[in-house]
Motif scaffolding. Structure first.
Motif, PDB file in Angstrom:
ATOM      1  N   ARG A   8      18.606  -4.595 -23.710  1.00  8.39           N
ATOM      2  CA  ARG A   8      19.950  -5.194 -23.607  1.00  8.39           C
ATOM      3  C   ARG A   8      20.955  -4.175 -23.079  1.00  8.39           C
ATOM      4  NH1 ARG A   8      21.588  -8.306 -28.803  1.00  8.39           N
ATOM      5  NH2 ARG A   8      23.308  -8.845 -27.440  1.00  8.39           N
ATOM      6  N   GLU A   9      20.867  -2.941 -23.551  1.00 12.37           N
ATOM      7  CA  GLU A   9      21.775  -1.890 -23.072  1.00 12.37           C
ATOM      8  C   GLU A   9      21.453  -1.545 -21.615  1.00 12.37           C
ATOM      9  OE1 GLU A   9      24.942   0.903 -23.255  1.00 12.37           O
ATOM     10  OE2 GLU A   9      24.441  -0.873 -24.426  1.00 12.37           O
ATOM     11  N   GLN A  10      20.162  -1.574 -21.263  1.00 11.02           N
ATOM     12  CA  GLN A  10      19.787  -1.344 -19.858  1.00 11.02           C
ATOM     13  C   GLN A  10      20.463  -2.380 -18.959  1.00 11.02           C
ATOM     14  OE1 GLN A  10      15.501  -1.011 -19.204  1.00 11.02           O
ATOM     15  NE2 GLN A  10      15.284  -0.116 -21.243  1.00 11.02           N
ATOM     16  N   GLU A  11      20.395  -3.648 -19.370  1.00 10.97           N
ATOM     17  CA  GLU A  11      21.003  -4.724 -18.584  1.00 10.97           C
ATOM     18  C   GLU A  11      22.515  -4.545 -18.472  1.00 10.97           C
ATOM     19  OE1 GLU A  11      19.506  -8.109 -20.708  1.00 10.97           O
ATOM     20  OE2 GLU A  11      17.522  -7.950 -19.771  1.00 10.97           O
TER      21      GLU A  11
ATOM     22  N   CYS B 136       0.871  -1.179   0.000  1.00 11.26           N
ATOM     23  CA  CYS B 136       0.000   0.000   0.000  1.00 11.26           C
ATOM     24  C   CYS B 136       0.908   1.229   0.000  1.00 11.26           C
ATOM     25  CB  CYS B 136      -0.878  -0.024   1.254  1.00 11.26           C
ATOM     26  SG  CYS B 136      -1.872   1.470   1.499  1.00 11.26           S
ATOM     27  N   ILE B 137       0.558   2.258  -0.794  1.00  8.91           N
ATOM     28  CA  ILE B 137       1.356   3.483  -0.799  1.00  8.91           C
ATOM     29  C   ILE B 137       0.498   4.693  -0.434  1.00  8.91           C
ATOM     30  CG2 ILE B 137       3.186   2.692  -2.323  1.00  8.91           C
ATOM     31  CD1 ILE B 137       1.728   4.171  -4.633  1.00  8.91           C
ATOM     32  N   GLY B 138       1.046   5.521   0.444  1.00 10.27           N
ATOM     33  CA  GLY B 138       0.396   6.759   0.857  1.00 10.27           C
ATOM     34  C   GLY B 138       0.723   7.886  -0.110  1.00 10.27           C
ATOM     35  N   ARG B 139       0.196   9.075   0.199  1.00 14.44           N
ATOM     36  CA  ARG B 139       0.285  10.190  -0.748  1.00 14.44           C
ATOM     37  C   ARG B 139       1.686  10.766  -0.929  1.00 14.44           C
ATOM     38  NH1 ARG B 139      -3.227  14.406   2.729  1.00 14.44           N
ATOM     39  NH2 ARG B 139      -1.721  14.700   4.408  1.00 14.44           N
ATOM     40  N   GLY B 140       2.638  10.358  -0.123  1.00 20.62           N
ATOM     41  CA  GLY B 140       4.007  10.826  -0.289  1.00 20.62           C
ATOM     42  C   GLY B 140       4.790  10.062  -1.343  1.00 20.62           C
ATOM     43  N   LEU B 141       4.175   9.033  -1.923  1.00 21.30           N
ATOM     44  CA  LEU B 141       4.876   8.177  -2.890  1.00 21.30           C
ATOM     45  C   LEU B 141       4.104   8.028  -4.199  1.00 21.30           C
ATOM     46  CD1 LEU B 141       5.970   5.204  -0.592  1.00 21.30           C
ATOM     47  CD2 LEU B 141       7.374   7.118  -1.388  1.00 21.30           C
ATOM     48  N   ALA B 142       4.854   7.738  -5.232  1.00 15.65           N
ATOM     49  CA  ALA B 142       4.285   7.276  -6.499  1.00 15.65           C
ATOM     50  C   ALA B 142       4.946   5.933  -6.775  1.00 15.65           C
ATOM     51  CB  ALA B 142       4.582   8.247  -7.633  1.00 15.65           C
ATOM     52  N   ALA B 143       4.184   4.998  -7.332  1.00 15.86           N
ATOM     53  CA  ALA B 143       4.723   3.708  -7.755  1.00 15.86           C
ATOM     54  C   ALA B 143       4.845   3.747  -9.273  1.00 15.86           C
ATOM     55  CB  ALA B 143       3.820   2.569  -7.313  1.00 15.86           C
ATOM     56  N   LEU B 144       6.049   3.469  -9.762  1.00 18.16           N
ATOM     57  CA  LEU B 144       6.291   3.434 -11.197  1.00 18.16           C
ATOM     58  C   LEU B 144       6.497   1.980 -11.587  1.00 18.16           C
ATOM     59  CD1 LEU B 144       8.802   6.418 -11.309  1.00 18.16           C
ATOM     60  CD2 LEU B 144       6.308   6.478 -11.512  1.00 18.16           C
ATOM     61  N   HIS B 145       5.506   1.423 -12.286  1.00 21.25           N
ATOM     62  CA  HIS B 145       5.520   0.019 -12.686  1.00 21.25           C
ATOM     63  C   HIS B 145       6.085  -0.065 -14.105  1.00 21.25           C
ATOM     64  CE1 HIS B 145       2.255   0.346  -9.667  1.00 21.25           C
ATOM     65  NE2 HIS B 145       2.750  -0.816  -9.261  1.00 21.25           N
ATOM     66  N   PRO B 146       7.302  -0.599 -14.261  1.00 15.40           N
ATOM     67  CA  PRO B 146       7.915  -0.669 -15.589  1.00 15.40           C
ATOM     68  C   PRO B 146       7.059  -1.469 -16.567  1.00 15.40           C
ATOM     69  CG  PRO B 146       9.524  -1.133 -13.884  1.00 15.40           C
ATOM     70  CD  PRO B 146       8.175  -1.124 -13.217  1.00 15.40           C
ATOM     71  N   LEU B 147       6.967  -0.962 -17.781  1.00 17.74           N
ATOM     72  CA  LEU B 147       6.262  -1.662 -18.846  1.00 17.74           C
ATOM     73  C   LEU B 147       7.275  -2.479 -19.638  1.00 17.74           C
ATOM     74  CD1 LEU B 147       3.943   1.278 -20.024  1.00 17.74           C
ATOM     75  CD2 LEU B 147       3.370  -0.619 -18.484  1.00 17.74           C
ATOM     76  N   ASP B 148       6.797  -3.265 -20.591  1.00 22.80           N
ATOM     77  CA  ASP B 148       7.689  -4.081 -21.429  1.00 22.80           C
ATOM     78  C   ASP B 148       8.808  -3.225 -21.981  1.00 22.80           C
ATOM     79  OD1 ASP B 148       6.214  -6.360 -21.005  1.00 22.80           O
ATOM     80  OD2 ASP B 148       5.076  -6.199 -22.872  1.00 22.80           O
ATOM     81  N   GLY B 149      10.013  -3.768 -21.945  1.00 24.01           N
ATOM     82  CA  GLY B 149      11.154  -3.039 -22.475  1.00 24.01           C
ATOM     83  C   GLY B 149      11.817  -2.125 -21.470  1.00 24.01           C
ATOM     84  N   MET B 150      11.401  -2.197 -20.197  1.00 23.56           N
ATOM     85  CA  MET B 150      12.010  -1.373 -19.150  1.00 23.56           C
ATOM     86  C   MET B 150      12.313  -2.251 -17.950  1.00 23.56           C
ATOM     87  SD  MET B 150      13.147   1.439 -17.797  1.00 23.56           S
ATOM     88  CE  MET B 150      12.896   2.411 -19.245  1.00 23.56           C
ATOM     89  N   ASP B 151      13.531  -2.196 -17.476  1.00 26.41           N
ATOM     90  CA  ASP B 151      13.972  -2.953 -16.310  1.00 26.41           C
ATOM     91  C   ASP B 151      13.786  -2.108 -15.052  1.00 26.41           C
ATOM     92  OD1 ASP B 151      16.190  -3.733 -14.284  1.00 26.41           O
ATOM     93  OD2 ASP B 151      16.141  -5.430 -15.680  1.00 26.41           O
ATOM     94  N   SER B 152      13.240  -2.701 -13.987  1.00 30.93           N
ATOM     95  CA  SER B 152      13.003  -1.974 -12.725  1.00 30.93           C
ATOM     96  C   SER B 152      14.269  -1.341 -12.175  1.00 30.93           C
ATOM     97  CB  SER B 152      12.444  -2.916 -11.646  1.00 30.93           C
ATOM     98  OG  SER B 152      11.135  -3.278 -11.917  1.00 30.93           O
ATOM     99  N   LYS B 153      15.366  -2.091 -12.167  1.00 29.24           N
ATOM    100  CA  LYS B 153      16.613  -1.543 -11.625  1.00 29.24           C
ATOM    101  C   LYS B 153      17.130  -0.406 -12.489  1.00 29.24           C
ATOM    102  CE  LYS B 153      18.610  -5.174  -8.802  1.00 29.24           C
ATOM    103  NZ  LYS B 153      19.775  -6.056  -8.631  1.00 29.24           N
TER     104      LYS B 153
END
Length: 182
Positions: free
Chosen positions: A154-157, A96-113
């Motif tokens: 691949r470059e992200q990795e 659960c996230i409160g109003r001080g945060l945003a969650a950015l959920h990576p889409l295809d082609g984007m690595d979380s790290k």
């Protein structure tokens, strides 16, 4: 001309593309649940309100919420959008996230790290963008309009591997220094 956050003079490497944050991540702005749904005995989802719970990479669970309003899925990048603006962590589990945060959920082609390191690379500049008299904050509109130069997966990795190697070398150097001091 639109500001590209991770470049100098809008110079980008060949084969990288300019994208706004919503083009490579689903943005979920936090919302505070009712306070009577908070608990410390593990009922519901871990609840994060902001930077105060952040660790080096993952937030520390201090409280839970039995009726969350907004959710960060496992692997989402948590971005502090309010007092202070800019710090980041990774969601280790559905939370659960409160109003001080945003969650950015990576889409295809984007690595979380990669997204985490990308945002950390601009944290000081991003921090200066907060507005407000009581608490400095950035809005969903601001976050949605942020543009970045993005390499292929691949470059992200490759970039992630190099950053992690450098962190490992730094950790080894610190350990050696501590041993030498002892």
């Amino acid at each position: 001309m639109q500001k590209i956050w991770n470049t100098t003079n809008n110079q980008i490497p060949k084969d990288w593309v300019i994208k706004t944050l919503p083009e490579f991540s689903r943005i979920e702005m936090g919302q505070s649940p009712l306070s009577n749904t908070y608990n410390f005995d593990g009922r519901g989802l871990p609840f994060f309100q902001g930077k105060a719970e952040f660790g080096e990479f993952y937030p520390k669970v201090n409280k839970y919420c039995s009726e969350p309003k907004k959710i960060a899925e496992e692997g989402a990048v948590l971005l502090s959008v309010r007092a202070p603006v800019g710090p980041t962590n990774l969601a280790k589990e559905k939370s659960c996230i409160g109003r001080g945060l945003a969650a950015l959920h990576p889409l295809d082609g984007m690595d979380s790290k990669f997204l985490l390191f990308l945002l950390r690379s601009i944290e000081p500049e991003l921090s200066s963008q907060g507005t407000g008299s009581t608490f400095k904050a950035i809005t969903k509109g601001f976050v949605e309009n942020m543009a970045f130069a993005i390499p292929d997966i691949r470059e992200q990795e490759h970039i992630i591997t190099k950053i992690e190697e450098l962190f490992s070398e730094l950790d080894s150097g610190i350990a050696s220094l501590k041993t030498a001091q002892e």
